[in-house]
Design a protein around this motif. Structure first.
Motif, PDB file in Angstrom:
ATOM      1  N   LEU A  95      10.601  59.812  58.064  1.00  0.00           N
ATOM      2  CA  LEU A  95      10.034  59.076  56.928  1.00  0.00           C
ATOM      3  C   LEU A  95       8.531  59.289  56.848  1.00  0.00           C
ATOM      4  N   GLN A  96       8.030  59.448  55.618  1.00  0.00           N
ATOM      5  CA  GLN A  96       6.600  59.636  55.391  1.00  0.00           C
ATOM      6  C   GLN A  96       5.932  58.297  55.111  1.00  0.00           C
ATOM      7  N   PRO A  97       4.662  58.143  55.485  1.00  0.00           N
ATOM      8  CA  PRO A  97       3.955  56.883  55.219  1.00  0.00           C
ATOM      9  C   PRO A  97       3.949  56.550  53.729  1.00  0.00           C
ATOM     10  N   GLY A  98       4.195  55.285  53.413  1.00  0.00           N
ATOM     11  CA  GLY A  98       4.145  54.837  52.025  1.00  0.00           C
ATOM     12  C   GLY A  98       5.432  55.020  51.249  1.00  0.00           C
ATOM     13  N   GLU A  99       6.466  55.598  51.852  1.00  0.00           N
ATOM     14  CA  GLU A  99       7.717  55.789  51.117  1.00  0.00           C
ATOM     15  C   GLU A  99       8.388  54.448  50.842  1.00  0.00           C
ATOM     16  N   THR A 100       8.966  54.337  49.640  1.00  0.00           N
ATOM     17  CA  THR A 100       9.702  53.128  49.274  1.00  0.00           C
ATOM     18  C   THR A 100      11.192  53.392  49.419  1.00  0.00           C
ATOM     19  N   ILE A 101      11.966  52.331  49.335  1.00  0.00           N
ATOM     20  CA  ILE A 101      13.409  52.511  49.502  1.00  0.00           C
ATOM     21  C   ILE A 101      14.025  53.262  48.326  1.00  0.00           C
ATOM     22  N   PHE A 102      13.283  53.372  47.211  1.00  0.00           N
ATOM     23  CA  PHE A 102      13.785  54.131  46.064  1.00  0.00           C
ATOM     24  C   PHE A 102      13.222  55.548  46.013  1.00  0.00           C
ATOM     25  N   SER A 103      12.120  55.797  46.694  1.00  0.00           N
ATOM     26  CA  SER A 103      11.566  57.152  46.688  1.00  0.00           C
ATOM     27  C   SER A 103      12.214  58.050  47.730  1.00  0.00           C
ATOM     28  N   VAL A 104      12.832  57.484  48.758  1.00  0.00           N
ATOM     29  CA  VAL A 104      13.477  58.305  49.777  1.00  0.00           C
ATOM     30  C   VAL A 104      14.773  58.908  49.223  1.00  0.00           C
ATOM     31  N   ASP A 105      15.077  60.107  49.672  1.00  0.00           N
ATOM     32  CA  ASP A 105      16.318  60.788  49.294  1.00  0.00           C
ATOM     33  C   ASP A 105      17.354  60.504  50.376  1.00  0.00           C
ATOM     34  N   VAL A 106      18.304  59.636  50.060  1.00  0.00           N
ATOM     35  CA  VAL A 106      19.300  59.198  51.049  1.00  0.00           C
ATOM     36  C   VAL A 106      20.121  60.362  51.574  1.00  0.00           C
ATOM     37  N   GLN A 107      20.466  61.328  50.703  1.00  0.00           N
ATOM     38  CA  GLN A 107      21.283  62.456  51.147  1.00  0.00           C
ATOM     39  C   GLN A 107      20.515  63.337  52.121  1.00  0.00           C
ATOM     40  N   LYS A 108      19.227  63.552  51.868  1.00  0.00           N
ATOM     41  CA  LYS A 108      18.420  64.357  52.786  1.00  0.00           C
ATOM     42  C   LYS A 108      18.297  63.672  54.143  1.00  0.00           C
ATOM     43  N   LEU A 109      18.136  62.359  54.136  1.00  0.00           N
ATOM     44  CA  LEU A 109      18.059  61.627  55.400  1.00  0.00           C
ATOM     45  C   LEU A 109      19.370  61.767  56.175  1.00  0.00           C
ATOM     46  N   THR A 110      20.485  61.681  55.454  1.00  0.00           N
ATOM     47  CA  THR A 110      21.800  61.827  56.093  1.00  0.00           C
ATOM     48  C   THR A 110      21.954  63.216  56.707  1.00  0.00           C
ATOM     49  N   ASP A 111      21.544  64.243  55.968  1.00  0.00           N
ATOM     50  CA  ASP A 111      21.647  65.618  56.464  1.00  0.00           C
ATOM     51  C   ASP A 111      20.782  65.816  57.712  1.00  0.00           C
ATOM     52  N   ARG A 112      19.592  65.229  57.725  1.00  0.00           N
ATOM     53  CA  ARG A 112      18.726  65.343  58.901  1.00  0.00           C
ATOM     54  C   ARG A 112      19.389  64.730  60.127  1.00  0.00           C
ATOM     55  N   LEU A 113      19.988  63.576  59.941  1.00  0.00           N
ATOM     56  CA  LEU A 113      20.636  62.908  61.070  1.00  0.00           C
ATOM     57  C   LEU A 113      21.822  63.720  61.579  1.00  0.00           C
ATOM     58  N   GLU A 114      22.644  64.225  60.670  1.00  0.00           N
ATOM     59  CA  GLU A 114      23.851  64.935  61.082  1.00  0.00           C
ATOM     60  C   GLU A 114      23.554  66.309  61.671  1.00  0.00           C
ATOM     61  N   ALA A 115      22.308  66.769  61.548  1.00  0.00           N
ATOM     62  CA  ALA A 115      21.911  68.024  62.209  1.00  0.00           C
ATOM     63  C   ALA A 115      21.649  67.807  63.696  1.00  0.00           C
ATOM     64  N   HIS A 116      21.556  66.546  64.121  1.00  0.00           N
ATOM     65  CA  HIS A 116      21.346  66.260  65.543  1.00  0.00           C
ATOM     66  C   HIS A 116      22.646  66.506  66.309  1.00  0.00           C
ATOM     67  N   PRO A 117      22.601  67.190  67.449  1.00  0.00           N
ATOM     68  CA  PRO A 117      23.841  67.541  68.159  1.00  0.00           C
ATOM     69  C   PRO A 117      24.686  66.342  68.580  1.00  0.00           C
ATOM     70  N   TRP A 118      24.062  65.175  68.806  1.00  0.00           N
ATOM     71  CA  TRP A 118      24.828  64.014  69.250  1.00  0.00           C
ATOM     72  C   TRP A 118      25.427  63.204  68.100  1.00  0.00           C
ATOM     73  N   ILE A 119      25.018  63.485  66.866  1.00  0.00           N
ATOM     74  CA  ILE A 119      25.469  62.671  65.734  1.00  0.00           C
ATOM     75  C   ILE A 119      26.577  63.397  64.979  1.00  0.00           C
ATOM     76  N   LYS A 120      27.744  62.808  64.992  1.00  0.00           N
ATOM     77  CA  LYS A 120      28.892  63.399  64.310  1.00  0.00           C
ATOM     78  C   LYS A 120      28.898  63.038  62.831  1.00  0.00           C
ATOM     79  N   GLU A 121      28.550  61.799  62.530  1.00  0.00           N
ATOM     80  CA  GLU A 121      28.544  61.331  61.139  1.00  0.00           C
ATOM     81  C   GLU A 121      27.432  60.307  60.974  1.00  0.00           C
ATOM     82  N   ALA A 122      26.774  60.342  59.805  1.00  0.00           N
ATOM     83  CA  ALA A 122      25.689  59.389  59.534  1.00  0.00           C
ATOM     84  C   ALA A 122      25.853  58.803  58.135  1.00  0.00           C
ATOM     85  N   ARG A 123      25.405  57.558  57.967  1.00  0.00           N
ATOM     86  CA  ARG A 123      25.425  56.871  56.672  1.00  0.00           C
ATOM     87  C   ARG A 123      24.090  56.149  56.512  1.00  0.00           C
TER      88      ARG A 123
END
Length: 301
Positions: A95-123
């Motif tokens: 997350l970048q400083p100053g981001e709001t809950i509407f400015s963040v891209d939820v799908q991009k955040l999900t993709d970042r999490l699921e790229a982690h080897p220990w994370i099978k699924e993220a929501r």
């Protein structure tokens, strides 16, 4: 009289014509007034719209910083993290400083999490006014892939999770004989070999209540070591091969112990303490299940 009557009759059309002209002029004046009214109302509406637009722009400029501050992400709730810490999950979001809950891209955040080897699924979901809720399903370590130089934790699908330190022993089944370079490159053959080894290790280890070491050096011949026994499996159904052994297991193990006159405990393998050359031998039994309908028992010297 006749002349007067004729004169009167002739004057009548002239009056009608004058009356018609008067009516036409009145109608024309009314039409002109209607047009002026419409133009006036249009001008009023345009003025109102411009005023409203200017007011909205001014209000947005003045209120935008306040609204953004009110909706800025200030809290991240993490659910489902067991192996990973909350801090690791939050850092992974990026997350970048100053981001709001509407400015963040939820799908991009999900993709970042699921790229982690220990994370099978993220929501990732939003919770007004300032919270992101992150739910994760972690992969579970079920085996260790051991090579001469390093060891990796694997999940049930043979995904590499993390490297183990030399002193770490998670007490999980061990896979050996898989080409480490091919596995790290993600070749289909090496991954399928690891998946096969995990399946055999779980099947044998669960039945005998101990962890197994499985040698997958030959993908067509998985060799499992557990409780001083060596099991050879062919490429056919592992469940069917194991079921053949289980039907004669009690008699087989009793007979071997009686013939040897001692327990097979000395045959036990300690996967993290011994090399492949120190595997069980010297009187420890081998069970060969590669041949359909047969259970072949050999005593290794």
């Amino acid at each position: 009289m006749r002349w007067w009557s004729g004169h009167k009759a002739a004057a009548r059309p002239n009056r009608v014509m004058r009356q018609g002209a008067s009516v036409g002029r009145a109608a024309s004046r009314r039409g002109g007034l209607g047009l002026l009214r419409r133009i006036w109302w249009l001008a009023v509406c345009m003025t109102m719209l411009v005023s409203v637009g200017w007011g909205a722009t001014w209000l947005y400029r003045e209120a935008s910083p306040l609204v953004a501050d009110w909706l800025q992400v200030r809290e991240v709730t993490v659910v489902g993290a067991i192996t990973l810490s909350r801090q690791e999950v939050v850092e992974r979001l990026g997350l970048q400083p100053g981001e709001t809950i509407f400015s963040v891209d939820v799908q991009k955040l999900t993709d970042r999490l699921e790229a982690h080897p220990w994370i099978k699924e993220a929501r990732v979901s939003r919770k007004l006014p300032q919270t992101l809720v992150v739910g994760i399903t972690e992969r579970q370590a079920v085996a260790v892939l051991r090579t001469p130089s390093w060891a990796l934790l694997l999940d049930a699908d043979a995904h590499a999770l993390s490297a183990l330190k030399e002193s770490e022993d998670p007490g999980l089944p061990v896979l050996v004989g898989i080409d480490p370079k091919a596995f790290l490159l993600g070749t289909t053959q090496s991954r399928e070999a690891a998946q096969t080894g995990i399946k055999v290790a779980r099947l044998v280890g669960h039945a005998l209540h101990d962890r197994a070491e499985v040698d997958m050096g030959n993908a067509e011949n998985a060799v499992a070591y557990v409780k001083g026994l060596r099991f050879q499996f062919g490429p056919s159904s592992f469940e069917e091969q194991w079921d053949r052994y289980r039907k004669i297991e009690h008699a087989l193990r009793t007979g071997v112990s009686v013939r040897q006159g001692k327990s097979t405990a000395h045959c036990a393998l300690h996967p993290f303490q011994e090399t492949r050359q120190q595997r069980p031998g010297n009187g420890c039994p081998e069970i060969d299940l590669r041949y359909p309908g047969k259970v072949i028992v050999r005593e290794r010297g």
